[in-house]
Design a protein around this motif. Structure first.
Motif, PDB file in Angstrom:
ATOM      1  N   MET A 108      -2.951  12.945   6.745  1.00 49.96           N
ATOM      2  CA  MET A 108      -2.599  11.573   6.392  1.00 49.96           C
ATOM      3  C   MET A 108      -1.762  11.493   5.116  1.00 49.96           C
ATOM      4  O   MET A 108      -0.850  10.682   5.022  1.00 49.96           O
ATOM      5  CB  MET A 108      -3.856  10.714   6.248  1.00 49.96           C
ATOM      6  CG  MET A 108      -4.506  10.399   7.571  1.00 49.96           C
ATOM      7  SD  MET A 108      -3.423   9.518   8.698  1.00 49.96           S
ATOM      8  CE  MET A 108      -4.043   7.873   8.486  1.00 49.96           C
ATOM      9  N   THR A 109      -2.040  12.340   4.157  1.00 54.22           N
ATOM     10  CA  THR A 109      -1.266  12.308   2.914  1.00 54.22           C
ATOM     11  C   THR A 109       0.189  12.648   3.187  1.00 54.22           C
ATOM     12  O   THR A 109       1.104  11.954   2.716  1.00 54.22           O
ATOM     13  CB  THR A 109      -1.867  13.275   1.879  1.00 54.22           C
ATOM     14  OG1 THR A 109      -3.213  12.881   1.626  1.00 54.22           O
ATOM     15  CG2 THR A 109      -1.074  13.273   0.584  1.00 54.22           C
ATOM     16  N   GLU A 110       0.411  13.689   3.966  1.00 50.42           N
ATOM     17  CA  GLU A 110       1.777  14.084   4.315  1.00 50.42           C
ATOM     18  C   GLU A 110       2.458  13.010   5.154  1.00 50.42           C
ATOM     19  O   GLU A 110       3.633  12.701   4.952  1.00 50.42           O
ATOM     20  CB  GLU A 110       1.773  15.419   5.073  1.00 50.42           C
ATOM     21  CG  GLU A 110       3.137  15.859   5.530  1.00 50.42           C
ATOM     22  CD  GLU A 110       4.139  16.030   4.393  1.00 50.42           C
ATOM     23  OE1 GLU A 110       5.341  15.760   4.622  1.00 50.42           O
ATOM     24  OE2 GLU A 110       3.745  16.413   3.286  1.00 50.42           O
ATOM     25  N   MET A 111       1.725  12.413   6.092  1.00 57.24           N
ATOM     26  CA  MET A 111       2.301  11.367   6.941  1.00 57.24           C
ATOM     27  C   MET A 111       2.656  10.134   6.110  1.00 57.24           C
ATOM     28  O   MET A 111       3.684   9.510   6.343  1.00 57.24           O
ATOM     29  CB  MET A 111       1.330  10.980   8.058  1.00 57.24           C
ATOM     30  CG  MET A 111       1.112  12.074   9.078  1.00 57.24           C
ATOM     31  SD  MET A 111       2.648  12.760   9.747  1.00 57.24           S
ATOM     32  CE  MET A 111       3.482  11.300  10.254  1.00 57.24           C
TER      33      MET A 111
ATOM     34  N   GLY B  10       6.784   6.760   4.078  1.00 54.37           N
ATOM     35  CA  GLY B  10       7.025   5.804   3.013  1.00 54.37           C
ATOM     36  C   GLY B  10       5.953   4.734   2.916  1.00 54.37           C
ATOM     37  O   GLY B  10       6.138   3.715   2.268  1.00 54.37           O
ATOM     38  N   LEU B  11       4.821   4.972   3.561  1.00 55.90           N
ATOM     39  CA  LEU B  11       3.691   4.048   3.512  1.00 55.90           C
ATOM     40  C   LEU B  11       2.593   4.656   2.647  1.00 55.90           C
ATOM     41  O   LEU B  11       2.537   5.869   2.479  1.00 55.90           O
ATOM     42  CB  LEU B  11       3.135   3.812   4.927  1.00 55.90           C
ATOM     43  CG  LEU B  11       4.105   3.223   5.943  1.00 55.90           C
ATOM     44  CD1 LEU B  11       3.535   3.341   7.348  1.00 55.90           C
ATOM     45  CD2 LEU B  11       4.384   1.780   5.602  1.00 55.90           C
ATOM     46  N   THR B  12       1.720   3.822   2.128  1.00 58.05           N
ATOM     47  CA  THR B  12       0.571   4.356   1.409  1.00 58.05           C
ATOM     48  C   THR B  12      -0.447   4.852   2.436  1.00 58.05           C
ATOM     49  O   THR B  12      -0.432   4.432   3.601  1.00 58.05           O
ATOM     50  CB  THR B  12      -0.099   3.286   0.532  1.00 58.05           C
ATOM     51  OG1 THR B  12      -0.634   2.260   1.377  1.00 58.05           O
ATOM     52  CG2 THR B  12       0.877   2.695  -0.475  1.00 58.05           C
ATOM     53  N   ARG B  13      -1.328   5.738   2.007  1.00 57.24           N
ATOM     54  CA  ARG B  13      -2.374   6.222   2.914  1.00 57.24           C
ATOM     55  C   ARG B  13      -3.218   5.066   3.426  1.00 57.24           C
ATOM     56  O   ARG B  13      -3.559   5.001   4.604  1.00 57.24           O
ATOM     57  CB  ARG B  13      -3.277   7.243   2.207  1.00 57.24           C
ATOM     58  CG  ARG B  13      -2.619   8.591   2.026  1.00 57.24           C
ATOM     59  CD  ARG B  13      -3.546   9.613   1.381  1.00 57.24           C
ATOM     60  NE  ARG B  13      -4.649   9.909   2.273  1.00 57.24           N
ATOM     61  CZ  ARG B  13      -5.939   9.848   1.933  1.00 57.24           C
ATOM     62  NH1 ARG B  13      -6.291   9.501   0.723  1.00 57.24           N
ATOM     63  NH2 ARG B  13      -6.869  10.148   2.792  1.00 57.24           N
ATOM     64  N   GLU B  14      -3.546   4.141   2.533  1.00 58.55           N
ATOM     65  CA  GLU B  14      -4.374   3.004   2.918  1.00 58.55           C
ATOM     66  C   GLU B  14      -3.666   2.153   3.973  1.00 58.55           C
ATOM     67  O   GLU B  14      -4.276   1.722   4.947  1.00 58.55           O
ATOM     68  CB  GLU B  14      -4.722   2.153   1.693  1.00 58.55           C
ATOM     69  CG  GLU B  14      -5.615   2.852   0.683  1.00 58.55           C
ATOM     70  CD  GLU B  14      -4.859   3.853  -0.206  1.00 58.55           C
ATOM     71  OE1 GLU B  14      -3.610   3.796  -0.295  1.00 58.55           O
ATOM     72  OE2 GLU B  14      -5.534   4.703  -0.812  1.00 58.55           O
TER      73      GLU B  14
ATOM     74  N   ALA C 238      -2.909   0.341   9.487  1.00 58.99           N
ATOM     75  CA  ALA C 238      -1.970   0.093  10.586  1.00 58.99           C
ATOM     76  C   ALA C 238      -2.354   0.826  11.861  1.00 58.99           C
ATOM     77  O   ALA C 238      -2.067   0.352  12.961  1.00 58.99           O
ATOM     78  CB  ALA C 238      -0.558   0.497  10.167  1.00 58.99           C
ATOM     79  N   LEU C 239      -3.007   1.980  11.734  1.00 64.97           N
ATOM     80  CA  LEU C 239      -3.279   2.812  12.906  1.00 64.97           C
ATOM     81  C   LEU C 239      -4.705   2.685  13.433  1.00 64.97           C
ATOM     82  O   LEU C 239      -5.140   3.501  14.233  1.00 64.97           O
ATOM     83  CB  LEU C 239      -2.938   4.273  12.595  1.00 64.97           C
ATOM     84  CG  LEU C 239      -1.468   4.505  12.237  1.00 64.97           C
ATOM     85  CD1 LEU C 239      -1.222   5.963  11.928  1.00 64.97           C
ATOM     86  CD2 LEU C 239      -0.552   4.012  13.332  1.00 64.97           C
ATOM     87  N   ARG C 240      -5.408   1.647  12.997  1.00 65.03           N
ATOM     88  CA  ARG C 240      -6.711   1.370  13.602  1.00 65.03           C
ATOM     89  C   ARG C 240      -6.491   0.899  15.034  1.00 65.03           C
ATOM     90  O   ARG C 240      -5.486   0.239  15.319  1.00 65.03           O
ATOM     91  CB  ARG C 240      -7.448   0.292  12.828  1.00 65.03           C
ATOM     92  CG  ARG C 240      -7.976   0.738  11.497  1.00 65.03           C
ATOM     93  CD  ARG C 240      -8.803  -0.357  10.885  1.00 65.03           C
ATOM     94  NE  ARG C 240      -8.052  -1.625  10.921  1.00 65.03           N
ATOM     95  CZ  ARG C 240      -8.061  -2.532   9.974  1.00 65.03           C
ATOM     96  NH1 ARG C 240      -8.799  -2.359   8.912  1.00 65.03           N
ATOM     97  NH2 ARG C 240      -7.344  -3.621  10.082  1.00 65.03           N
TER      98      ARG C 240
END
Length: 101
Positions: A54-57, A62-66, A71-73
């Protein structure tokens, strides 16, 4: 005599363990897209993002991890821009095909 298996004793299924490479990821997304279920697509993109990290993604999209987690729930309704950014970060593209009736 067969031995009964208690469902609670079975290991949890984790899709991320079955996504070792780009080809597996592309196949998984193709199958999910055929279901035409937005919640399933979000869940699948979340699975793939967790498999890649998730950190790399987050960094690549360009999105925050949070924001990425949110968004991907499965029941979220992310904007197409978010989905496009995640797909770009994953190195995959969505392709339109003629639907056969």
């Amino acid at each position: 005599m067969t031995k009964k298996i208690n469902v609670a004793d079975l290991p949890d299924f984790d899709m991320t363990e079955h996504l070792p490479d780009d080809e597996a990821i592309a196949q998984y997304l193709t199958i999910v897209l055929e279901e035409n279920d937005p919640a399933l697509l979000n869940a699948a993109l979340g699975d793939i993002a967790r498999a890649r990290g998730m950190t790399e993604m987050a960094r690549a999209s360009g999105l925050t991890r949070e924001a990425l987690y949110k968004a991907l729930r499965p029941n979220s309704q992310p904007r197409f821009d978010t989905i496009a950014r995640v797909c770009t970060a994953l190195g995959v593209k969505l392709v339109a095909q003629v639907a056969h009736t």
